[in-house]
Design a protein around this motif. Structure first.
Motif, PDB file in Angstrom:
ATOM      1  N   MET A 116      52.937  -4.924  40.524  1.00  0.00           N
ATOM      2  CA  MET A 116      52.791  -4.684  41.941  1.00  0.00           C
ATOM      3  C   MET A 116      51.418  -5.162  42.388  1.00  0.00           C
ATOM      4  SD  MET A 116      52.730  -1.086  44.027  1.00  0.00           S
ATOM      5  CE  MET A 116      54.447  -0.826  44.288  1.00  0.00           C
ATOM      6  N   GLU A 117      51.400  -5.948  43.453  1.00  0.00           N
ATOM      7  CA  GLU A 117      50.142  -6.475  43.979  1.00  0.00           C
ATOM      8  C   GLU A 117      49.514  -5.448  44.906  1.00  0.00           C
ATOM      9  OE1 GLU A 117      48.830  -9.936  47.063  1.00  0.00           O
ATOM     10  OE2 GLU A 117      50.422 -10.403  45.661  1.00  0.00           O
ATOM     11  N   THR A 118      48.217  -5.215  44.752  1.00  0.00           N
ATOM     12  CA  THR A 118      47.521  -4.298  45.641  1.00  0.00           C
ATOM     13  C   THR A 118      46.506  -5.069  46.454  1.00  0.00           C
ATOM     14  OG1 THR A 118      45.899  -3.765  43.934  1.00  0.00           O
ATOM     15  CG2 THR A 118      47.810  -2.309  44.121  1.00  0.00           C
ATOM     16  N   THR A 119      46.528  -4.826  47.738  1.00  0.00           N
ATOM     17  CA  THR A 119      45.589  -5.457  48.648  1.00  0.00           C
ATOM     18  C   THR A 119      44.626  -4.386  49.115  1.00  0.00           C
ATOM     19  OG1 THR A 119      47.320  -6.946  49.381  1.00  0.00           O
ATOM     20  CG2 THR A 119      45.383  -6.788  50.760  1.00  0.00           C
ATOM     21  N   GLN A 120      43.348  -4.684  49.027  1.00  0.00           N
ATOM     22  CA  GLN A 120      42.350  -3.714  49.440  1.00  0.00           C
ATOM     23  C   GLN A 120      42.322  -3.637  50.966  1.00  0.00           C
ATOM     24  OE1 GLN A 120      38.537  -4.353  47.692  1.00  0.00           O
ATOM     25  NE2 GLN A 120      37.976  -2.232  47.952  1.00  0.00           N
ATOM     26  N   VAL A 121      42.315  -2.442  51.503  1.00  0.00           N
ATOM     27  CA  VAL A 121      42.307  -2.207  52.937  1.00  0.00           C
ATOM     28  C   VAL A 121      40.873  -2.029  53.406  1.00  0.00           C
ATOM     29  CG1 VAL A 121      43.015  -0.611  54.760  1.00  0.00           C
ATOM     30  CG2 VAL A 121      44.576  -1.139  52.880  1.00  0.00           C
ATOM     31  N   ASN A 122      40.507  -2.741  54.473  1.00  0.00           N
ATOM     32  CA  ASN A 122      39.203  -2.554  55.079  1.00  0.00           C
ATOM     33  C   ASN A 122      39.368  -1.515  56.187  1.00  0.00           C
ATOM     34  OD1 ASN A 122      36.815  -2.634  56.500  1.00  0.00           O
ATOM     35  ND2 ASN A 122      36.638  -4.858  56.438  1.00  0.00           N
ATOM     36  N   PRO A 123      38.825  -0.313  56.015  1.00  0.00           N
ATOM     37  CA  PRO A 123      39.013   0.744  57.001  1.00  0.00           C
ATOM     38  C   PRO A 123      38.329   0.455  58.337  1.00  0.00           C
ATOM     39  CG  PRO A 123      37.437   1.418  55.343  1.00  0.00           C
ATOM     40  CD  PRO A 123      38.001   0.107  54.895  1.00  0.00           C
ATOM     41  N   LYS A 124      37.478  -0.547  58.383  1.00  0.00           N
ATOM     42  CA  LYS A 124      36.748  -0.889  59.608  1.00  0.00           C
ATOM     43  C   LYS A 124      37.468  -1.943  60.444  1.00  0.00           C
ATOM     44  CE  LYS A 124      33.131   1.696  58.668  1.00  0.00           C
ATOM     45  NZ  LYS A 124      32.737   2.817  59.468  1.00  0.00           N
TER      46      LYS A 124
ATOM     47  N   ASN B 293      36.981  -2.055  64.283  1.00  0.00           N
ATOM     48  CA  ASN B 293      37.484  -0.927  65.060  1.00  0.00           C
ATOM     49  C   ASN B 293      36.399   0.026  65.568  1.00  0.00           C
ATOM     50  OD1 ASN B 293      36.873   0.621  62.770  1.00  0.00           O
ATOM     51  ND2 ASN B 293      38.954   0.528  62.004  1.00  0.00           N
ATOM     52  N   GLY B 294      35.169  -0.163  65.148  1.00  0.00           N
ATOM     53  CA  GLY B 294      34.084   0.701  65.621  1.00  0.00           C
ATOM     54  C   GLY B 294      34.143   2.110  65.081  1.00  0.00           C
ATOM     55  N   CYS B 295      34.897   2.317  64.010  1.00  0.00           N
ATOM     56  CA  CYS B 295      35.040   3.648  63.427  1.00  0.00           C
ATOM     57  C   CYS B 295      33.684   4.162  62.938  1.00  0.00           C
ATOM     58  CB  CYS B 295      36.026   3.610  62.261  1.00  0.00           C
ATOM     59  SG  CYS B 295      36.268   5.229  61.493  1.00  0.00           S
ATOM     60  N   MET B 296      33.417   5.416  63.272  1.00  0.00           N
ATOM     61  CA  MET B 296      32.163   6.040  62.845  1.00  0.00           C
ATOM     62  C   MET B 296      32.442   7.307  62.047  1.00  0.00           C
ATOM     63  SD  MET B 296      29.884   5.368  66.248  1.00  0.00           S
ATOM     64  CE  MET B 296      28.401   6.031  65.495  1.00  0.00           C
ATOM     65  N   ALA B 297      33.588   7.341  61.368  1.00  0.00           N
ATOM     66  CA  ALA B 297      33.972   8.531  60.605  1.00  0.00           C
ATOM     67  C   ALA B 297      32.966   8.875  59.520  1.00  0.00           C
ATOM     68  CB  ALA B 297      35.358   8.337  59.998  1.00  0.00           C
ATOM     69  N   ASP B 298      32.316   7.873  58.967  1.00  0.00           N
ATOM     70  CA  ASP B 298      31.346   8.120  57.899  1.00  0.00           C
ATOM     71  C   ASP B 298      29.921   8.216  58.418  1.00  0.00           C
ATOM     72  OD1 ASP B 298      33.380   8.070  56.014  1.00  0.00           O
ATOM     73  OD2 ASP B 298      33.224   5.910  55.762  1.00  0.00           O
ATOM     74  N   SER B 299      29.763   8.368  59.716  1.00  0.00           N
ATOM     75  CA  SER B 299      28.447   8.408  60.348  1.00  0.00           C
ATOM     76  C   SER B 299      28.128   9.835  60.803  1.00  0.00           C
ATOM     77  CB  SER B 299      28.460   7.471  61.560  1.00  0.00           C
ATOM     78  OG  SER B 299      27.303   7.655  62.342  1.00  0.00           O
ATOM     79  N   PRO B 300      26.853  10.159  60.893  1.00  0.00           N
ATOM     80  CA  PRO B 300      26.504  11.483  61.426  1.00  0.00           C
ATOM     81  C   PRO B 300      26.746  11.561  62.941  1.00  0.00           C
ATOM     82  CG  PRO B 300      24.526  10.260  60.872  1.00  0.00           C
ATOM     83  CD  PRO B 300      25.689   9.441  60.395  1.00  0.00           C
ATOM     84  N   LYS B 301      26.895  10.405  63.600  1.00  0.00           N
ATOM     85  CA  LYS B 301      27.164  10.368  65.038  1.00  0.00           C
ATOM     86  C   LYS B 301      28.663  10.575  65.279  1.00  0.00           C
ATOM     87  CE  LYS B 301      23.518   7.050  66.046  1.00  0.00           C
ATOM     88  NZ  LYS B 301      23.214   5.745  66.635  1.00  0.00           N
ATOM     89  N   PRO B 302      29.019  11.154  66.420  1.00  0.00           N
ATOM     90  CA  PRO B 302      30.442  11.315  66.721  1.00  0.00           C
ATOM     91  C   PRO B 302      31.096   9.966  67.018  1.00  0.00           C
ATOM     92  CG  PRO B 302      29.099  12.167  68.522  1.00  0.00           C
ATOM     93  CD  PRO B 302      28.157  11.763  67.425  1.00  0.00           C
TER      94      PRO B 302
ATOM     95  N   MET C 219      46.507   6.112  57.784  1.00  0.00           N
ATOM     96  CA  MET C 219      45.452   6.984  57.268  1.00  0.00           C
ATOM     97  C   MET C 219      44.415   6.215  56.446  1.00  0.00           C
ATOM     98  SD  MET C 219      46.348   9.752  58.691  1.00  0.00           S
ATOM     99  CE  MET C 219      45.191  10.905  57.993  1.00  0.00           C
ATOM    100  N   LYS C 220      44.381   4.883  56.619  1.00  0.00           N
ATOM    101  CA  LYS C 220      43.417   4.059  55.887  1.00  0.00           C
ATOM    102  C   LYS C 220      42.580   3.187  56.806  1.00  0.00           C
ATOM    103  CE  LYS C 220      46.230   4.009  51.790  1.00  0.00           C
ATOM    104  NZ  LYS C 220      47.321   3.358  51.146  1.00  0.00           N
ATOM    105  N   ALA C 221      43.103   2.842  57.998  1.00  0.00           N
ATOM    106  CA  ALA C 221      42.377   1.988  58.934  1.00  0.00           C
ATOM    107  C   ALA C 221      42.616   2.486  60.354  1.00  0.00           C
ATOM    108  CB  ALA C 221      42.843   0.539  58.806  1.00  0.00           C
ATOM    109  N   CYS C 222      41.547   2.626  61.104  1.00  0.00           N
ATOM    110  CA  CYS C 222      41.639   3.140  62.475  1.00  0.00           C
ATOM    111  C   CYS C 222      41.985   2.032  63.467  1.00  0.00           C
ATOM    112  CB  CYS C 222      40.308   3.758  62.893  1.00  0.00           C
ATOM    113  SG  CYS C 222      39.850   5.198  61.927  1.00  0.00           S
ATOM    114  N   ILE C 223      42.679   2.442  64.524  1.00  0.00           N
ATOM    115  CA  ILE C 223      42.981   1.540  65.626  1.00  0.00           C
ATOM    116  C   ILE C 223      41.722   1.425  66.481  1.00  0.00           C
ATOM    117  CG2 ILE C 223      44.479   1.164  67.624  1.00  0.00           C
ATOM    118  CD1 ILE C 223      46.390   3.268  66.277  1.00  0.00           C
ATOM    119  N   CYS C 224      41.431   0.228  66.987  1.00  0.00           N
ATOM    120  CA  CYS C 224      40.239   0.047  67.821  1.00  0.00           C
ATOM    121  C   CYS C 224      40.481   0.570  69.242  1.00  0.00           C
ATOM    122  CB  CYS C 224      39.813  -1.420  67.859  1.00  0.00           C
ATOM    123  SG  CYS C 224      40.871  -2.494  68.853  1.00  0.00           S
TER     124      CYS C 224
END
Length: 76
Positions: free
Chosen positions: A1-9, A18-27, A49-54
C-alpha cells in the motif's frame, strides 16, 4: 500500500496554504468562522482530520456553493 504524506498546512480543495494556526499559541482564524458541515463532508477521506480548509474556500462555499462545487468538487 502506497502512503502519501499529508501536509496539514495545505487546503484539501484549492491546494493553497490554509493559514492553520492550530500549533501556535495564537488563536486560529477558524475560531471566528463556522465551517459548514456540508463543506466538511466533501473533504476526501484520506485528508479528514489531517488538513484544514482555508478561509477562502470556506467563504466561497458559504457565499456561492455552486461556484465552489464547480471549482473543487468532481462531477457526480
Amino acid at each position: 500500500m502506497e502512503t502519501t504524506q499529508v501536509n496539514p498546512k495545505v487546503c484539501p480543495f484549492c491546494k493553497k496554504e490554509n493559514g492553520c494556526m492550530a500549533d501556535s499559541p495564537k488563536p486560529c482564524w477558524c475560531n471566528d468562522i463556522q465551517v459548514p458541515l456540508e463543506l466538511r463532508a466533501h473533504i476526501p477521506e484520506h485528508l479528514k482530520m489531517k488538513a484544514c480548509i482555508c478561509k477562502e474556500c470556506v467563504l466561497l462555499f458559504k457565499n456561492d456553493p455552486k461556484a465552489f462545487e464547480s471549482l473543487y468538487l468532481p462531477l457526480k
